[in-house]
Write a protein that holds these residues in place. Structure first.
Motif, short mmCIF file in Angstrom:
data_model
loop_
_atom_site.label_atom_id
_atom_site.label_comp_id
_atom_site.label_asym_id
_atom_site.label_seq_id
_atom_site.Cartn_x
_atom_site.Cartn_y
_atom_site.Cartn_z
N VAL A 29 7.54 -16.52 -6.10
CA VAL A 29 7.43 -15.06 -5.96
C VAL A 29 6.11 -14.63 -6.56
O VAL A 29 5.86 -14.85 -7.75
CB VAL A 29 8.60 -14.33 -6.66
N LEU A 30 5.25 -14.04 -5.77
CA LEU A 30 3.96 -13.57 -6.27
C LEU A 30 4.12 -12.21 -6.93
O LEU A 30 4.87 -11.35 -6.43
CB LEU A 30 2.96 -13.47 -5.12
N PRO A 31 3.46 -11.97 -8.05
CA PRO A 31 3.52 -10.65 -8.67
C PRO A 31 2.82 -9.61 -7.80
O PRO A 31 1.75 -9.87 -7.25
CB PRO A 31 2.78 -10.84 -10.00
N ILE A 32 3.44 -8.47 -7.65
CA ILE A 32 2.85 -7.39 -6.88
C ILE A 32 1.89 -6.62 -7.78
O ILE A 32 2.16 -6.43 -8.98
CB ILE A 32 3.94 -6.45 -6.32
N SER A 33 0.74 -6.19 -7.26
CA SER A 33 -0.25 -5.52 -8.09
C SER A 33 0.25 -4.13 -8.46
O SER A 33 1.02 -3.50 -7.74
CB SER A 33 -1.58 -5.40 -7.35
N SER A 34 -0.21 -3.67 -9.62
CA SER A 34 0.20 -2.33 -10.08
C SER A 34 -0.28 -1.26 -9.11
O SER A 34 0.37 -0.23 -8.93
CB SER A 34 -0.36 -2.06 -11.48
N ASN A 35 -1.44 -1.50 -8.46
CA ASN A 35 -1.95 -0.53 -7.51
C ASN A 35 -0.98 -0.32 -6.35
O ASN A 35 -0.85 0.77 -5.82
CB ASN A 35 -3.30 -0.99 -6.96
N ALA A 36 -0.32 -1.38 -5.94
CA ALA A 36 0.59 -1.29 -4.81
C ALA A 36 2.00 -0.89 -5.23
O ALA A 36 2.83 -0.60 -4.37
CB ALA A 36 0.65 -2.64 -4.08
N TYR A 37 2.28 -0.88 -6.53
CA TYR A 37 3.67 -0.69 -6.98
C TYR A 37 3.95 0.72 -7.49
O TYR A 37 4.82 1.41 -6.97
CB TYR A 37 4.01 -1.71 -8.06
N PHE A 38 3.24 1.17 -8.51
CA PHE A 38 3.64 2.38 -9.22
C PHE A 38 3.61 3.62 -8.33
O PHE A 38 4.58 4.37 -8.26
CB PHE A 38 2.75 2.60 -10.46
N ALA A 39 2.50 3.83 -7.64
CA ALA A 39 2.41 5.02 -6.78
C ALA A 39 3.41 4.94 -5.64
O ALA A 39 4.06 5.94 -5.30
CB ALA A 39 0.98 5.17 -6.24
N ASN A 40 3.54 3.76 -5.05
CA ASN A 40 4.47 3.60 -3.93
C ASN A 40 5.91 3.76 -4.39
O ASN A 40 6.75 4.33 -3.68
CB ASN A 40 4.27 2.24 -3.27
N TRP A 41 6.22 3.25 -5.60
CA TRP A 41 7.58 3.42 -6.13
C TRP A 41 7.93 4.90 -6.23
O TRP A 41 9.01 5.32 -5.80
CB TRP A 41 7.71 2.78 -7.52
N PHE A 42 7.04 5.69 -6.80
CA PHE A 42 7.34 7.11 -6.97
C PHE A 42 7.50 7.81 -5.63
O PHE A 42 8.44 8.59 -5.42
CB PHE A 42 6.24 7.79 -7.78
N PHE A 43 6.61 7.51 -4.69
CA PHE A 43 6.68 8.16 -3.39
C PHE A 43 7.98 7.80 -2.67
O PHE A 43 8.63 8.66 -2.08
CB PHE A 43 5.47 7.74 -2.54
N GLN A 44 8.36 6.54 -2.72
CA GLN A 44 9.59 6.13 -2.05
C GLN A 44 10.83 6.63 -2.79
O GLN A 44 11.87 6.91 -2.17
CB GLN A 44 9.65 4.60 -1.92
N TYR A 45 10.76 6.78 -4.09
CA TYR A 45 11.89 7.30 -4.87
C TYR A 45 12.26 8.71 -4.45
O TYR A 45 13.45 9.04 -4.30
CB TYR A 45 11.57 7.25 -6.37
N VAL A 46 11.26 9.58 -4.24
CA VAL A 46 11.59 10.97 -3.92
C VAL A 46 12.25 11.07 -2.54
O VAL A 46 13.04 11.99 -2.29
CB VAL A 46 10.34 11.88 -3.99
#
Length: 540
Positions: free
Chosen positions: A132-149
């Motif tokens: 399992v490759l670690p996902i970059s923070s650039n691809a994770y944090f902003a996308n997590w918030f957008f998908q959460y809402v």
């Protein structure tokens, strides 16, 4: 020390004839441009996500105004907790199930609780030997918030359909389950590159749903329909003699305010689904999505208002220019536009929004015919509107499906065989989402029903959940606060309700929502008092 272009330019000027220096400088410049693009995309996701999050405020006002005032605090608490519960559920489970990399056609299965995330960009994300490759923070944090809402929006839909009689524990359970499990699986199918509706499983088709007509609104609408059916109608909504008794909300201005907030939120909901603004054509797609969204909402509101009046006159009933019908018609039109707002002409957006308005007008009446009580009309707005948009988008699409990377257009603009296949694929996707959501929601609500956690008691429903569940009223005054104290004393068996006078006048009535029946319900379990309590007089 951070190097800038202005620091680099003198060096380039001094070594104009040195290709190595020039090439290294150009590589550095390209890297900085890529970083800037990535940062702009992340900021775009965060800002649009914040406006979408504000839709929770819109839902709160809309629902608060649409219920009786004795349940105002309860519905507000549920809307607030929807954001809190949803964020924890989506962080722990939802995002991983929806977008976990790698995944399979059915579900994602990595990055639970933010695991395998490269927080500071220091890990090797290209190791071919890693499981399992670690996902970059650039691809994770902003996308997590957008998908959460988006996930939180799907859960909030259900609270309106079950308002004024659902048990508090029931709300906590279904809010967590929808945001943490039911919705993420649907999102994975349609939006993850691994999902079977996105990849086409060998058909070279993809489900066309740009901003969630099916993913968010059909999913939330079906869960709302199942919940409203199993929890049953509010007391005195459908009488034994066949009479249908309206139970109006207590504040039309609150409802209208909530609707306006939602209308603004939908512009970001659809425009923000582009998810980037750094490439050629991105801003045009954002603008196109926003324009089509407002046109679809406008058409939906106008058509619903006019159709409702005409139909009422046709049935020989009193007809009005209804504000509430107009509001819900506009919301339905915007819901219908979500699927194809980035790929339809403005006139098509008006057609789709109009069809949404028509669907709402008759969908609302269909629910009443089947004696399903939906105080917010959440089912016709979201389920009906989402289904309408998902079906119509492949018909009116400008680009539609692709052949060898080239768009073939929708049924009207392309009339290609693959355009018809795209419509069929959207229909298959709708059926799959409806079936999945129905089975999961029915299992959840049926279990809650059988263990006695789906609905409050008649005593609490008559008195109102604000007082019985939260010990507060939304509009406190002297008498309502006194009632809360007396209700608390009654629950402890210390009731002593005495007449009070002020300036030689009898105490005025309690608020309208605390009627005599409700007072009797509060005191039925109180033991008989001594002679002093037998002399208690009640003012009316």
């Amino acid at each position: 020390m951070v190097q800038t272009f202005f620091d680099l330019k003198p060096k380039m000027d001094r070594h104009q004839n040195d290709p190595e220096i020039i090439n290294s400088s150009l590589i550095w410049l390209k890297t900085q441009i890529d970083v800037m693009k990535e940062n702009n995309n992340e900021v775009f996701l965060i800002l649009t996500g914040m406006f979408i999050f504000l839709m929770q405020c819109g839902f709160a006002f809309l629902e608060a105004g649409s219920v009786q005032k004795k349940n105002t605090i309860n519905i507000l608490v549920k809307n607030i907790l929807d954001s809190f519960i949803g964020s924890i559920a989506f962080w722990g489970f939802g995002y991983a199930l929806a977008y976990g990399v790698p995944g399979n056609g059915f579900i994602g299965h990595h990055h639970f609780f933010s695991t395998y995330v490269d927080y500071f960009g220091e890990e090797d994300t290209t190791n071919s030997n890693a499981t399992v490759l670690p996902i970059s923070s650039n691809a994770y944090f902003a996308n997590w918030f957008f998908q959460y809402v988006f996930a939180a929006t799907a859960a909030t839909i259900v609270s309106g359909a079950m308002a004024e009689r659902a048990e508090f524990v029931c709300y906590i359970v279904y809010s967590f389950t929808i945001t943490g499990f039911i919705y993420p699986v649907v999102a994975h199918w349609v939006w993850s590159p691994y999902g079977w509706l996105k990849s086409g499983v060998g058909t070279d088709l993809f489900m066309q749903d740009f901003a969630g007509s099916s993913v968010v609104h059909i999913c939330g609408g079906v869960a709302a329909l199942v919940g409203a059916k199993l929890v049953g109608p509010r007391l005195n909504r459908f009488l034994e003699n066949g009479e249908i008794k309206p139970i109006p909300g207590h504040s039309v201005p609150l409802t209208a305010l909530g609707a306006f907030i939602l209308l603004v939120g939908f512009l970001c909901f659809n425009g923000g689904s582009v998810q980037r603004v750094s490439e050629k054509g991105d801003s045009a797609m954002v603008a196109m999505s926003v324009m089509n969204t407002i046109l679809a909402g406008s058409a939906g509101g106008l058509v619903a208002m006019v159709t409702d009046r005409i139909y009422s006159e046709y049935k020989g009933k009193e007809s009005y220019w209804s504000l509430l019908i107009t509001i819900n018609g506009a919301l339905t039109g915007m819901v219908a536009s979500c699927a194809g707002c980035n790929d339809i002409a403005p006139w098509a957006a008006i057609v789709i929004g109009s069809m949404g308005g028509l669907e709402f007008t008759f969908g609302k009446r269909l629910l009443i015919r089947f004696k399903i009580d939906d105080p917010l009309d959440a089912v016709p707005v979201h389920f009906g509107g989402g289904l309408t948009g998902t079906i119509l988008t492949p018909i009116f699409a400008l680009r539609g499906q692709n052949i060898d990377g080239k768009p073939v257009g929708g049924i009207i603009f392309g009339a290609h065989k693959k355009a018809f296949m795209g419509l069929g694929w959207n229909l298959i996707g709708c059926c799959a989402i409806i079936l999945w959501t129905f089975v999961c929601s029915f299992t959840m609500f049926y279990t809650l029903q059988n263990i006695g956690l789906i609905r409050i008691s008649q005593k609490i429903e008559k008195a109102g959940m604000d007082i019985k569940k939260h010990g507060q009223t939304a509009y406190p005054d002297h008498n309502s606060l006194q009632f809360v104290d007396e209700a608390a004393n009654a629950s402890q068996g210390n009731l002593e309700r005495k007449p009070q006078k002020s300036n030689n006048m009898e105490m005025i009535d309690l608020p309208a929502y605390v009627n005599t029946t409700a007072w009797e319900d509060v005191t039925t379990s109180v033991p008989q008092q001594t002679s002093s309590s037998e002399n208690v007089t009640t003012t009316t």
